[in-house]
Design a protein around this motif. Structure first.
Motif, PDB file in Angstrom:
ATOM      1  N   SER A   4       0.852  -1.190   0.000  1.00 59.24           N
ATOM      2  CA  SER A   4       0.000   0.000   0.000  1.00 59.24           C
ATOM      3  C   SER A   4       0.885   1.235   0.000  1.00 59.24           C
ATOM      4  O   SER A   4       1.943   1.244   0.604  1.00 59.24           O
ATOM      5  CB  SER A   4      -0.915   0.020   1.217  1.00 59.24           C
ATOM      6  OG  SER A   4      -0.219   0.363   2.365  1.00 59.24           O
ATOM      7  N   GLY A  11      -8.159  -0.630  -6.846  1.00 58.49           N
ATOM      8  CA  GLY A  11      -8.508  -1.814  -6.080  1.00 58.49           C
ATOM      9  C   GLY A  11      -8.011  -3.078  -6.755  1.00 58.49           C
ATOM     10  O   GLY A  11      -7.713  -3.085  -7.941  1.00 58.49           O
ATOM     11  N   PRO A  27      -8.556   0.052  -1.795  1.00 54.53           N
ATOM     12  CA  PRO A  27      -7.755   0.721  -0.761  1.00 54.53           C
ATOM     13  C   PRO A  27      -8.339   2.071  -0.342  1.00 54.53           C
ATOM     14  O   PRO A  27      -8.842   2.828  -1.172  1.00 54.53           O
ATOM     15  CB  PRO A  27      -6.390   0.892  -1.423  1.00 54.53           C
ATOM     16  CG  PRO A  27      -6.349  -0.179  -2.456  1.00 54.53           C
ATOM     17  CD  PRO A  27      -7.756  -0.328  -2.968  1.00 54.53           C
ATOM     18  N   THR A  33      -8.072  -0.974   3.705  1.00 52.36           N
ATOM     19  CA  THR A  33      -8.750  -1.243   2.443  1.00 52.36           C
ATOM     20  C   THR A  33     -10.178  -1.677   2.743  1.00 52.36           C
ATOM     21  O   THR A  33     -10.427  -2.374   3.735  1.00 52.36           O
ATOM     22  CB  THR A  33      -8.017  -2.340   1.632  1.00 52.36           C
ATOM     23  OG1 THR A  33      -8.699  -2.550   0.396  1.00 52.36           O
ATOM     24  CG2 THR A  33      -7.910  -3.665   2.359  1.00 52.36           C
ATOM     25  N   TYR A  59      -2.177  -3.647   3.816  1.00 47.39           N
ATOM     26  CA  TYR A  59      -2.944  -2.404   4.024  1.00 47.39           C
ATOM     27  C   TYR A  59      -3.110  -2.045   5.503  1.00 47.39           C
ATOM     28  O   TYR A  59      -3.455  -0.915   5.827  1.00 47.39           O
ATOM     29  CB  TYR A  59      -4.332  -2.531   3.393  1.00 47.39           C
ATOM     30  CG  TYR A  59      -4.314  -2.770   1.908  1.00 47.39           C
ATOM     31  CD1 TYR A  59      -3.847  -1.791   1.035  1.00 47.39           C
ATOM     32  CD2 TYR A  59      -4.758  -3.976   1.376  1.00 47.39           C
ATOM     33  CE1 TYR A  59      -3.826  -2.011  -0.338  1.00 47.39           C
ATOM     34  CE2 TYR A  59      -4.744  -4.201   0.005  1.00 47.39           C
ATOM     35  CZ  TYR A  59      -4.270  -3.221  -0.843  1.00 47.39           C
ATOM     36  OH  TYR A  59      -4.254  -3.443  -2.193  1.00 47.39           O
TER      37      TYR A  59
END
Ligand code: SIN
Length: 293
Positions: A4, A11, A27, A33, A59
């Protein structure tokens, strides 16, 4: 491996061969996310669990909407990710000691989790993650803000990275859950709030290997081997830096919302801005592993 960044990325979608199920990840800005096409009440397959674990490592937080989880399903979900840690301080849901109750009634002034923190950093083996399910949400307010400790680390200068990479910090629960602390009457086992512990200030994340800043304003009490005068200014600078708005995401709870965060990659704080209303959340904490630089 999924990574990330600071900016919102496109996405990604994971289709599981065995079931044909497709989980979608969108995200969020800053951290976390949003996850769709994933019914947490159903028995997740190994491939789905693995996708969620990888996303957690990348994430830091998984946000779900429109879930309908009974306490038993909440427990079954958590067990897919590890052993449940029965919190020794929090009140428990009747008949379900695995679930901690995070409650604030209109008569109470203080809420739980108001200061930035990561759960259980005071344990020698800190919790991997926590799964929070909304049960009663105020009409307005009561959001939780999350911060991204991968980004906090990445955006330090090389000079400061080199310094903090070598340091350890001391974490404690006694000033939060110990006897005589304001608000501690809602917790139990104050005598158990004795376990100070030392962790590297920068850890390699157990799932992704990515470096994350691992100190937090609630439970970190100093830098190992430094005195208070030396350690407080550096910690405070790191805390200001780690909560830069671009590293954070504010999650609005609704009925059916679930957030699953990785305690090694994120901080969170619960806003206390709903004075005349009740907020009730159910939290399960999943055990983790020893942390290394
Ligand atoms: C917690 O700090 O674990 C609870 C967070 C929240 O109630 O939003």
């Amino acid at each position: 491996m999924i990574r990330s960044g600071a900016r919102k990325t496109i996405g990604h979608i994971v289709t599981h061969q065995r079931t044909g199920n497709t989980i979608e990840f969108e995200p969020a800005d800053g951290v976390g996310t949003y996850v769709t096409n994933c019914d947490l009440a159903s028995q997740l397959g190994d491939d789905q669990v693995n996708s969620l674990k990888q996303a957690l490592g990348a994430y830091g937080v998984l946000f779900f909407r429109n879930q309908d989880l009974s306490p038993e399903q909440h427990i079954a979900l958590a067990e897919c990710f590890g052993k449940i840690n029965i919190n020794r301080f929090f009140p428990k849901v009747p008949d379900h000691p695995q679930i901690a109750e995070v409650r604030k009634e209109p008569t109470q002034q203080l809420n739980i989790g108001a200061k930035w923190h990561t759960d259980h950093s005071y344990d020698q083996i800190p919790a991997m993650g926590s799964i929070l399910v909304s049960r009663v949400t105020p009409k307005r307010g009561g959001d939780t803000v999350f911060a991204n400790m991968f980004l906090a680390y990445d955006h330090l200068s090389d000079g400061l990275k080199a310094t903090v990479n070598q340091l350890n910090a001391v974490h404690s629960s006694r000033h939060v859950f110990g006897s005589g602390v304001e608000g501690s009457e809602r917790f139990s086992n104050a005598d158990n709030a004795t376990q100070d512990t030392i962790h590297p200030m920068v850890i390699s994340h157990p799932i992704s290997g990515r470096k994350a800043l691992y100190v937090n304003p609630e439970f970190t009490i100093g830098i190992d081997g430094w005195n208070k005068e030396e350690s407080t200014p550096l910690l405070e600078m790191l805390y200001r830096h780690a909560t830069r708005p671009e590293f954070t995401h504010r999650y609005k709870w609704r009925p059916g919302s679930v957030a699953f965060w990785d305690n090694r990659a994120t901080w969170h704080c619960a806003l206390n801005d709903y004075p005349t209303e009740t907020r009730l959340m159910h939290r399960i904490t999943v055990e983790g592993e020893a942390l290394h630089a």
